[in-house]
Design an enzyme around this catalytic site. Structure first.
Site, short mmCIF file in Angstrom:
data_model
loop_
_atom_site.label_atom_id
_atom_site.label_comp_id
_atom_site.label_asym_id
_atom_site.label_seq_id
_atom_site.Cartn_x
_atom_site.Cartn_y
_atom_site.Cartn_z
N HIS A 161 41.34 36.56 47.24
CA HIS A 161 41.77 37.88 47.71
C HIS A 161 42.47 38.62 46.58
CE1 HIS A 161 42.94 41.03 50.44
NE2 HIS A 161 44.23 40.83 50.20
N CYS A 221 38.28 44.04 48.75
CA CYS A 221 39.65 44.03 48.23
C CYS A 221 39.66 44.17 46.71
CB CYS A 221 40.39 42.77 48.66
SG CYS A 221 39.59 41.23 48.18
#
Length: 383
Positions: free
Chosen positions: A335, A74
């Site tokens: 994230h 990510c």
């Protein structure tokens, strides 16, 4: 009076950990893998997905393509979305200008990047895989070949460095500070857009001798002066305030002949067209690293850098936000997502790997912002 004053920028109290990193700084920890044995793959093998010409764009999907997560990638997807939202960089690659500048000895990453940008802007797919670019870059930087979470800022620096090395050209220019000699300058689309220069004014507090030291940068890492709430201007003021070097951070003053305390103040002597701010949310507390969740207020337009810029560049010192890389969670299990302003529609979108969502301007402000991409407003008028 000026004299040569020895000063180690990396060891002083102001910039310790602040990472003002030139494009070709292989002394940086993540740059150690720059020395490698070239294991070439045919450039043609990464050109398979390239399409010719910007006229093939599907305006409904152009620049709105998700990226598949390859396993804890990510951080890569967020940075790629941010870079693919910088109008002059998009124009450079989609127009094919990079092909003429490409250096064959290390052009694989730039070729793969150009192909990926074409796939993202042609609008033919809702989601594409960055696997080829990830694989090619991983050969140069083994850290990023692993399926583990990495720091987005470090990845960004590697990508910019890799693109610069692949697209650079050398030119001779006369050194302003030494009229008797010329120096070689390596320029690329990356230096033209992202590279700026700081000037450090260093004053020995004993003899008052001053000297100016230039330092190139592509990313400015800003300290966060509050644990609850502050503004981007507060971070900039903290970075550019005068600092005093004492004890282990003293300079060696050649005029005094010994180490002395010194006052140091930085200004932007050359403002880049695209300025990237890294908000230093991670800090060491004892033996543990912790994250600052400070809510930092940053403007979407009219960011004024003139208070920190030399008078020669103050006429072009206003910037508009074009992308944000966000980090939620903790260092090892967090994230990354991206907020990007579409250069055609001017709408903001959230990019969460393969998922894309249109968001209002009010949602761009978030306490998870980690990297801010600002573009000179004068440059926006030409795109």
């Amino acid at each position: 009076m000026e004299s040569e004053t020895e000063w180690n920028f990396r060891n002083n109290s102001k910039t310790s950990g602040i990472e003002i990193i030139p494009l070709n700084d292989v002394s940086h920890p993540i740059g150690k893998s720059l020395v490698w044995k070239y294991d070439s793959i045919c450039l043609e093998s990464v050109k398979y997905s390239c399409k010719e010409g910007m006229e093939q764009m599907n305006s409904q999907r152009a620049g709105l393509t998700g990226l598949r997560n390859l396993g804890n990638t990510c951080y890569m997807n967020a940075i790629l979305q941010c870079l693919c939202s910088v109008p002059p960089l998009v124009e450079y690659f989609l127009s094919g200008q990079h092909k003429a500048a490409l250096r064959k000895e290390n052009g694989e990453s730039a070729t793969a990047f150009g192909c990926l940008m074409s796939d993202m802007w042609l609008g033919e797919f809702d989601c594409v895989s960055p696997e080829v670019f990830h694989s090619v870059l991983g050969k140069r930087y083994p850290t990023f070949s692993k399926k583990t979470q990495q720091d987005a800022q470090e990845f960004l620096i590697c990508v910019l460095n890799e693109l610069h090395e692949a697209l650079k050209k050398s030119s001779s220019r006369r050194c302003i500070t030494n009229a008797k000699a010329s120096s070689l300058s390596e320029t690329s689309i990356i230096t033209q857009l992202f590279e700026g220069q700081l000037s450090y004014n260093i004053t020995c507090l004993e003899c008052k001798t001053t000297t100016d030291r230039p330092e190139s940068f592509t990313v400015l890492s800003l300290p966060i002066p509050s644990k609850s709430r502050c503004s981007l201007q507060d971070c900039l003021k903290c970075f550019f305030q005068q600092d005093t070097l004492t004890w282990n951070n003293q300079i060696h003053c050649s005029w005094c002949g010994t180490k002395q305390d010194a006052a140091v103040k930085a200004t932007i002597s050359k403002a880049p067209q695209i300025i990237i701010f890294h908000l230093k949310r991670f800090e060491w507390q004892g033996k543990q690293e912790r994250k600052l969740s400070t809510d930092i207020c940053y403007p979407l337009s009219s960011l004024d850098l003139s208070p920190y810029t030399s008078s020669l560049f103050r006429q072009d010192a206003e910037y508009s936000l074009c992308a944000v890389a966000n980090h939620s969670g903790f260092l090892d299990d967090g994230h990354y997502t991206a907020f990007c302003k579409h250069s055609v529609t001017k709408n903001w979108y959230s990019f969460d790997d393969a998922q894309i969502t249109k968001i209002p301007n009010s949602s761009v402000q978030t306490d998870t912002a980690y990297l801010l991409f600002y573009i000179c407003q004068g440059l926006l008028c030409t795109h």
